[in-house]
Design a protein around this motif. Structure first.
Motif, PDB file in Angstrom:
ATOM      1  N   UNK A  59      41.413  14.888  22.991  1.00  0.00           N
ATOM      2  CA  UNK A  59      41.238  16.321  23.161  1.00  0.00           C
ATOM      3  C   UNK A  59      42.527  17.137  23.301  1.00  0.00           C
ATOM      4  N   UNK A  60      43.679  16.510  23.157  1.00  0.00           N
ATOM      5  CA  UNK A  60      44.915  17.284  23.133  1.00  0.00           C
ATOM      6  C   UNK A  60      44.915  18.233  21.943  1.00  0.00           C
ATOM      7  N   UNK A  61      45.699  19.271  22.037  1.00  0.00           N
ATOM      8  CA  UNK A  61      45.657  20.336  21.026  1.00  0.00           C
ATOM      9  C   UNK A  61      46.894  20.410  20.140  1.00  0.00           C
ATOM     10  N   UNK A  62      47.839  19.492  20.283  1.00  0.00           N
ATOM     11  CA  UNK A  62      49.108  19.707  19.582  1.00  0.00           C
ATOM     12  C   UNK A  62      48.996  19.648  18.057  1.00  0.00           C
ATOM     13  N   UNK A  63      48.047  18.877  17.512  1.00  0.00           N
ATOM     14  CA  UNK A  63      47.915  18.881  16.040  1.00  0.00           C
ATOM     15  C   UNK A  63      47.501  20.270  15.566  1.00  0.00           C
ATOM     16  N   UNK A  64      46.566  20.890  16.259  1.00  0.00           N
ATOM     17  CA  UNK A  64      46.147  22.256  15.893  1.00  0.00           C
ATOM     18  C   UNK A  64      47.291  23.242  16.092  1.00  0.00           C
ATOM     19  N   UNK A  65      47.984  23.128  17.231  1.00  0.00           N
ATOM     20  CA  UNK A  65      49.087  24.056  17.505  1.00  0.00           C
ATOM     21  C   UNK A  65      50.197  23.922  16.471  1.00  0.00           C
ATOM     22  N   UNK A  66      50.470  22.691  16.033  1.00  0.00           N
ATOM     23  CA  UNK A  66      51.487  22.481  14.991  1.00  0.00           C
ATOM     24  C   UNK A  66      51.069  23.156  13.686  1.00  0.00           C
ATOM     25  N   UNK A  67      49.799  22.997  13.312  1.00  0.00           N
ATOM     26  CA  UNK A  67      49.294  23.613  12.076  1.00  0.00           C
ATOM     27  C   UNK A  67      49.308  25.136  12.186  1.00  0.00           C
ATOM     28  N   UNK A  91      42.542  21.058   0.328  1.00  0.00           N
ATOM     29  CA  UNK A  91      43.007  21.011   1.707  1.00  0.00           C
ATOM     30  C   UNK A  91      44.501  21.296   1.683  1.00  0.00           C
ATOM     31  N   UNK A  92      44.964  22.123   2.613  1.00  0.00           N
ATOM     32  CA  UNK A  92      46.386  22.443   2.648  1.00  0.00           C
ATOM     33  C   UNK A  92      47.173  21.355   3.382  1.00  0.00           C
ATOM     34  N   UNK A  93      46.509  20.620   4.292  1.00  0.00           N
ATOM     35  CA  UNK A  93      47.226  19.607   5.053  1.00  0.00           C
ATOM     36  C   UNK A  93      46.231  18.737   5.802  1.00  0.00           C
ATOM     37  N   UNK A  94      46.729  17.597   6.265  1.00  0.00           N
ATOM     38  CA  UNK A  94      45.957  16.709   7.142  1.00  0.00           C
ATOM     39  C   UNK A  94      46.890  16.233   8.248  1.00  0.00           C
ATOM     40  N   UNK A  95      46.478  16.438   9.474  1.00  0.00           N
ATOM     41  CA  UNK A  95      47.230  15.986  10.641  1.00  0.00           C
ATOM     42  C   UNK A  95      46.477  14.816  11.251  1.00  0.00           C
ATOM     43  N   UNK A  96      47.218  13.796  11.663  1.00  0.00           N
ATOM     44  CA  UNK A  96      46.569  12.676  12.337  1.00  0.00           C
ATOM     45  C   UNK A  96      47.408  12.207  13.516  1.00  0.00           C
ATOM     46  N   UNK A  97      46.714  11.724  14.523  1.00  0.00           N
ATOM     47  CA  UNK A  97      47.354  11.099  15.676  1.00  0.00           C
ATOM     48  C   UNK A  97      47.203   9.591  15.500  1.00  0.00           C
ATOM     49  N   UNK A  98      48.324   8.865  15.372  1.00  0.00           N
ATOM     50  CA  UNK A  98      48.255   7.421  15.170  1.00  0.00           C
ATOM     51  C   UNK A  98      48.177   6.620  16.470  1.00  0.00           C
ATOM     52  N   UNK A  99      48.123   7.307  17.597  1.00  0.00           N
ATOM     53  CA  UNK A  99      48.196   6.638  18.901  1.00  0.00           C
ATOM     54  C   UNK A  99      46.825   6.200  19.410  1.00  0.00           C
ATOM     55  N   UNK A 100      46.848   5.245  20.316  1.00  0.00           N
ATOM     56  CA  UNK A 100      45.620   4.808  20.978  1.00  0.00           C
ATOM     57  C   UNK A 100      45.941   4.580  22.451  1.00  0.00           C
ATOM     58  N   UNK A 101      45.068   5.039  23.350  1.00  0.00           N
ATOM     59  CA  UNK A 101      45.381   4.957  24.785  1.00  0.00           C
ATOM     60  C   UNK A 101      45.555   3.540  25.316  1.00  0.00           C
ATOM     61  N   UNK A 102      45.024   2.529  24.630  1.00  0.00           N
ATOM     62  CA  UNK A 102      45.203   1.155  25.109  1.00  0.00           C
ATOM     63  C   UNK A 102      46.536   0.563  24.666  1.00  0.00           C
TER      64      UNK A 102
END
Length: 165
Positions: free
Chosen positions: A106-114, A85-96
């Motif tokens: 469903x936001x796309x910023x992790x994909x857009x960053x990669x 794997x070249x990289x792993x992106x994660x979102x550490x946030x939670x809506x609550x």
């Protein structure tokens, strides 16, 4: 020439889905039957990139360090079979806990960053996930999304057909 990528959700695609947060590395079970189809894509020149929501960090169910340990288990398991794997992106946030963010699928910023970091052509790439939000995030980044069932084996020929469509 731009790169091509296979973006992959983690839980339910690369490791066993337990329908709750995987908080301990002892509970992290790599789905090793995904290695052969992903090795074919890796050998075909696709970059393999993990794109995963990890809201358990915001909920204090586990830490960034614990997540990194689980990802290392995943990477080491694949590397033994000649896949990286070249990289792993994660979102550490939670809506609550957090304000709305652009990285949580469903936001796309992790994909857009990669895509920006690795000079990826979205039209030559796919995102494989087990939730509709994975496909929605992919589409928002101009990437084709493929929905599989949790823990379903990736079908190389089906993914290739989507890539060529």
């Amino acid at each position: 020439m731009k790169n091509k990528a296979i973006f992959l959700d983690r839980d339910g695609v690369l490791n066993h889905e337990i329908n709750d947060y995987i908080c301990r590395k002892e509970d992290f079970e790599v789905l090793e039957y995904q290695i052969p189809p992903l090795k074919k894509f890796y050998d075909d020149g696709y970059l393999l990139i993990v794109i995963t929501n990890q809201g358990g960090i915001a909920l204090k169910r586990y830490t960034e360090e614990g997540l990194a340990e689980m990802h290392q288990i995943l990477f080491d398991t694949y590397k033994k079979q000649g896949v990286e794997f070249i990289d792993a992106y994660h979102c550490p946030h939670h809506p609550t806990v957090n304000d709305p963010c652009l990285c949580r699928k469903p936001g796309s910023s992790m994909l857009l960053d990669a895509i920006a970091k690795y000079d990826i052509d979205p039209a030559l790439s796919v995102m494989i996930g087990d939730k509709p939000r994975d496909v929605e995030a992919a589409n928002g980044a101009g990437v084709k999304g493929i929905l599989i069932e949790p823990d379903e084996q990736i079908n190389y020929d089906q993914v290739k057909a989507v890539l060529l469509s």
